[in-house]
Write a protein that holds these residues in place. Structure first.
Motif, PDB file in Angstrom:
ATOM      1  N   GLY A  57       0.817  -1.339   0.320  1.00 25.73           N
ATOM      2  CA  GLY A  57       0.164  -0.500   0.221  1.00 25.73           C
ATOM      3  C   GLY A  57       0.687   1.698  -0.156  1.00 25.73           C
ATOM      4  O   GLY A  57       0.968   2.210  -0.552  1.00 25.73           O
ATOM      5  N   THR A  58       1.496   1.923   1.050  1.00 23.42           N
ATOM      6  CA  THR A  58       2.658   2.579   0.935  1.00 23.42           C
ATOM      7  C   THR A  58       3.564   2.813  -0.530  1.00 23.42           C
ATOM      8  O   THR A  58       3.629   3.506  -0.597  1.00 23.42           O
ATOM      9  N   ILE A  59       4.236   1.942  -1.372  1.00 21.26           N
ATOM     10  CA  ILE A  59       4.639   2.048  -2.258  1.00 21.26           C
ATOM     11  C   ILE A  59       3.906   1.860  -3.244  1.00 21.26           C
ATOM     12  O   ILE A  59       4.337   2.452  -3.818  1.00 21.26           O
ATOM     13  N   ASN A  60       2.439   1.471  -3.044  1.00 23.55           N
ATOM     14  CA  ASN A  60       1.668   1.704  -4.724  1.00 23.55           C
ATOM     15  C   ASN A  60       1.204   2.936  -4.628  1.00 23.55           C
ATOM     16  O   ASN A  60       1.646   3.929  -6.071  1.00 23.55           O
ATOM     17  N   ARG A  61       1.508   3.537  -3.153  1.00 25.35           N
ATOM     18  CA  ARG A  61       0.728   5.820  -2.889  1.00 25.35           C
ATOM     19  C   ARG A  61       2.341   5.762  -3.662  1.00 25.35           C
ATOM     20  O   ARG A  61       2.361   7.181  -4.054  1.00 25.35           O
ATOM     21  N   LYS A  62       3.304   5.593  -3.245  1.00 29.10           N
ATOM     22  CA  LYS A  62       4.567   6.649  -3.597  1.00 29.10           C
ATOM     23  C   LYS A  62       4.688   6.594  -4.899  1.00 29.10           C
ATOM     24  O   LYS A  62       5.056   7.538  -5.960  1.00 29.10           O
ATOM     25  N   ALA A  63       4.277   4.787  -5.064  1.00 27.75           N
ATOM     26  CA  ALA A  63       4.974   5.226  -6.894  1.00 27.75           C
ATOM     27  C   ALA A  63       3.707   6.092  -7.843  1.00 27.75           C
ATOM     28  O   ALA A  63       3.690   6.771  -8.748  1.00 27.75           O
ATOM     29  N   THR A  64       2.621   6.144  -7.516  1.00 26.72           N
ATOM     30  CA  THR A  64       1.123   7.011  -7.853  1.00 26.72           C
ATOM     31  C   THR A  64       1.585   8.134  -8.081  1.00 26.72           C
ATOM     32  O   THR A  64       1.910   8.885  -9.236  1.00 26.72           O
ATOM     33  N   LYS A  65       2.163   8.644  -6.737  1.00 28.95           N
ATOM     34  CA  LYS A  65       2.615  10.410  -6.596  1.00 28.95           C
ATOM     35  C   LYS A  65       3.864  10.365  -7.676  1.00 28.95           C
ATOM     36  O   LYS A  65       3.981  11.549  -8.075  1.00 28.95           O
ATOM     37  N   ILE A  66       4.899   9.476  -7.953  1.00 25.84           N
ATOM     38  CA  ILE A  66       6.215   9.954  -8.549  1.00 25.84           C
ATOM     39  C   ILE A  66       5.308   9.624 -10.108  1.00 25.84           C
ATOM     40  O   ILE A  66       5.979  10.860 -10.914  1.00 25.84           O
ATOM     41  N   ILE A  67       4.811   9.061 -10.286  1.00 24.92           N
ATOM     42  CA  ILE A  67       4.282   9.012 -11.907  1.00 24.92           C
ATOM     43  C   ILE A  67       3.575  10.440 -11.902  1.00 24.92           C
ATOM     44  O   ILE A  67       3.217  11.071 -13.496  1.00 24.92           O
ATOM     45  N   ASP A  68       2.349  10.414 -11.189  1.00 24.21           N
ATOM     46  CA  ASP A  68       2.158  11.733 -11.473  1.00 24.21           C
ATOM     47  C   ASP A  68       2.542  13.047 -11.445  1.00 24.21           C
ATOM     48  O   ASP A  68       2.432  13.775 -12.652  1.00 24.21           O
ATOM     49  N   GLN A  69       3.961  12.967 -10.823  1.00 21.00           N
ATOM     50  CA  GLN A  69       4.580  14.202 -10.955  1.00 21.00           C
ATOM     51  C   GLN A  69       5.252  14.373 -12.027  1.00 21.00           C
ATOM     52  O   GLN A  69       5.566  15.431 -13.176  1.00 21.00           O
ATOM     53  N   PHE A  70       5.799  13.196 -12.280  1.00 19.82           N
ATOM     54  CA  PHE A  70       6.559  13.056 -14.252  1.00 19.82           C
ATOM     55  C   PHE A  70       6.034  13.237 -14.835  1.00 19.82           C
ATOM     56  O   PHE A  70       6.142  14.454 -15.912  1.00 19.82           O
ATOM     57  N   PHE A  71       4.422  13.219 -15.312  1.00 21.98           N
ATOM     58  CA  PHE A  71       3.741  13.475 -16.170  1.00 21.98           C
ATOM     59  C   PHE A  71       2.913  14.651 -16.206  1.00 21.98           C
ATOM     60  O   PHE A  71       3.008  15.079 -17.108  1.00 21.98           O
ATOM     61  N   ALA A  72       3.398  14.994 -15.083  1.00 25.54           N
ATOM     62  CA  ALA A  72       3.047  16.735 -14.742  1.00 25.54           C
ATOM     63  C   ALA A  72       4.100  17.520 -15.443  1.00 25.54           C
ATOM     64  O   ALA A  72       4.012  18.750 -15.936  1.00 25.54           O
ATOM     65  N   ALA A  73       5.069  17.024 -15.146  1.00 23.00           N
ATOM     66  CA  ALA A  73       6.167  18.239 -15.111  1.00 23.00           C
ATOM     67  C   ALA A  73       6.484  18.013 -16.895  1.00 23.00           C
ATOM     68  O   ALA A  73       6.975  18.573 -17.865  1.00 23.00           O
ATOM     69  N   ALA A  74       6.243  16.831 -17.303  1.00 23.36           N
ATOM     70  CA  ALA A  74       6.495  16.423 -19.123  1.00 23.36           C
ATOM     71  C   ALA A  74       5.212  16.837 -19.489  1.00 23.36           C
ATOM     72  O   ALA A  74       5.935  17.896 -20.600  1.00 23.36           O
ATOM     73  N   GLY A  75       4.333  16.791 -19.689  1.00 24.13           N
ATOM     74  CA  GLY A  75       3.283  18.057 -19.852  1.00 24.13           C
ATOM     75  C   GLY A  75       3.488  19.464 -19.698  1.00 24.13           C
ATOM     76  O   GLY A  75       2.815  20.092 -20.452  1.00 24.13           O
ATOM     77  N   ALA A  76       4.066  20.032 -18.968  1.00 24.81           N
ATOM     78  CA  ALA A  76       3.992  21.726 -18.265  1.00 24.81           C
ATOM     79  C   ALA A  76       5.352  21.689 -19.301  1.00 24.81           C
ATOM     80  O   ALA A  76       5.407  22.740 -20.262  1.00 24.81           O
ATOM     81  N   ALA A  77       7.084  20.560 -19.510  1.00 16.41           N
ATOM     82  CA  ALA A  77       7.598  20.962 -20.276  1.00 16.41           C
ATOM     83  C   ALA A  77       7.891  21.265 -22.049  1.00 16.41           C
ATOM     84  O   ALA A  77       8.101  21.666 -22.797  1.00 16.41           O
ATOM     85  N   LEU A  78       6.604  20.411 -22.122  1.00 20.98           N
ATOM     86  CA  LEU A  78       6.000  19.675 -23.691  1.00 20.98           C
ATOM     87  C   LEU A  78       5.201  20.447 -23.606  1.00 20.98           C
ATOM     88  O   LEU A  78       4.206  20.916 -25.356  1.00 20.98           O
ATOM     89  N   GLY A  79       4.728  21.608 -23.445  1.00 21.22           N
ATOM     90  CA  GLY A  79       2.956  22.986 -23.561  1.00 21.22           C
ATOM     91  C   GLY A  79       2.160  21.719 -22.741  1.00 21.22           C
ATOM     92  O   GLY A  79       1.035  22.574 -23.675  1.00 21.22           O
ATOM     93  N   GLY A  80       1.896  20.608 -22.747  1.00 26.10           N
ATOM     94  CA  GLY A  80       0.388  20.014 -22.402  1.00 26.10           C
ATOM     95  C   GLY A  80      -1.035  20.568 -21.414  1.00 26.10           C
ATOM     96  O   GLY A  80       0.639  21.198 -21.455  1.00 26.10           O
ATOM     97  N   ARG A  81      -1.568  20.879 -21.871  1.00 22.98           N
ATOM     98  CA  ARG A  81      -2.790  20.786 -21.441  1.00 22.98           C
ATOM     99  C   ARG A  81      -3.331  20.188 -19.682  1.00 22.98           C
ATOM    100  O   ARG A  81      -2.783  18.753 -19.187  1.00 22.98           O
TER     101      ARG A  81
END
Length: 81
Positions: A57-81
Protein backbone atom coordinates in the motif's frame (compact mmCIF):
# COMPACT_ATOMS: atom_id res chain seq x y z
CA UNK A 1 2.42 8.97 -35.44
CA UNK A 2 -0.51 6.79 -34.48
CA UNK A 3 0.31 3.42 -32.98
CA UNK A 4 3.80 4.22 -31.75
CA UNK A 5 5.16 2.59 -28.60
CA UNK A 6 8.01 3.49 -26.29
CA UNK A 7 9.42 0.69 -24.13
CA UNK A 8 11.33 1.64 -20.96
CA UNK A 9 13.44 -0.49 -18.65
CA UNK A 10 15.11 0.98 -15.58
CA UNK A 11 16.68 -0.23 -12.38
CA UNK A 12 18.43 1.26 -9.41
CA UNK A 13 19.94 0.43 -6.09
CA UNK A 14 20.38 2.33 -2.85
CA UNK A 15 23.23 0.62 -1.05
CA UNK A 16 22.88 2.78 2.05
CA UNK A 17 19.48 1.30 2.85
CA UNK A 18 19.95 -2.00 1.00
CA UNK A 19 17.10 -1.67 -1.49
CA UNK A 20 16.61 -2.17 -5.23
CA UNK A 21 13.91 -1.30 -7.77
CA UNK A 22 13.38 -2.39 -11.34
CA UNK A 23 10.76 -1.07 -13.76
CA UNK A 24 9.43 -2.26 -17.12
CA UNK A 25 6.98 0.09 -18.82
CA UNK A 26 5.34 0.66 -22.19
CA UNK A 27 4.01 4.02 -23.31
CA UNK A 28 1.50 3.90 -26.16
CA UNK A 29 1.12 7.13 -28.13
CA UNK A 30 -2.14 7.99 -29.89
CA UNK A 31 -3.36 11.29 -31.35
CA UNK A 32 -6.14 13.01 -29.44
CA UNK A 33 -9.17 14.72 -30.99
CA UNK A 34 -7.77 18.16 -30.12
CA UNK A 35 -4.48 17.66 -31.96
CA UNK A 36 -2.42 16.58 -28.96
CA UNK A 37 -1.20 13.15 -27.96
CA UNK A 38 -2.70 10.70 -25.47
CA UNK A 39 -0.16 8.56 -23.61
CA UNK A 40 -1.30 5.18 -22.31
CA UNK A 41 1.13 3.85 -19.70
CA UNK A 42 1.33 0.26 -18.49
CA UNK A 43 4.03 -1.66 -16.74
CA UNK A 44 5.34 -3.34 -13.66
CA UNK A 45 7.85 -2.58 -10.96
CA UNK A 46 9.60 -4.68 -8.37
CA UNK A 47 10.94 -3.40 -5.07
CA UNK A 48 13.34 -5.50 -2.99
CA UNK A 49 15.24 -5.01 0.23
CA UNK A 50 14.44 -2.91 3.26
CA UNK A 51 12.11 -0.56 1.38
CA UNK A 52 9.94 -3.55 0.45
CA UNK A 53 9.13 -4.04 4.13
CA UNK A 54 7.03 -0.85 4.01
CA UNK A 55 4.24 -2.87 2.39
CA UNK A 56 2.45 -2.78 -0.94
CA UNK A 57 0.00 0.00 0.00
CA UNK A 58 2.72 2.48 0.96
CA UNK A 59 4.86 1.58 -2.06
CA UNK A 60 1.90 1.87 -4.47
CA UNK A 61 0.94 5.31 -3.09
CA UNK A 62 4.52 6.56 -3.48
CA UNK A 63 4.82 5.08 -6.99
CA UNK A 64 1.56 6.77 -8.04
CA UNK A 65 2.78 10.10 -6.65
CA UNK A 66 6.10 9.84 -8.54
CA UNK A 67 4.35 8.91 -11.80
CA UNK A 68 1.89 11.81 -11.42
CA UNK A 69 4.77 14.23 -10.77
CA UNK A 70 6.66 12.93 -13.81
CA UNK A 71 3.72 13.40 -16.19
CA UNK A 72 2.86 16.83 -14.75
CA UNK A 73 6.45 17.96 -15.34
CA UNK A 74 6.57 16.35 -18.80
CA UNK A 75 3.27 18.00 -19.74
CA UNK A 76 4.50 21.41 -18.58
CA UNK A 77 7.80 21.01 -20.44
CA UNK A 78 6.06 19.89 -23.63
CA UNK A 79 3.31 22.51 -23.47
CA UNK A 80 0.61 20.04 -22.44
CA UNK A 81 -2.77 20.85 -20.99
Amino acid sequence: EEGKLIAVSASGEDRQIGSRISVEATLGLEPSDDGGTVIDVSGTYEVAGRVATLGAGTINRKATKIIDQFFAAAGAALGGR
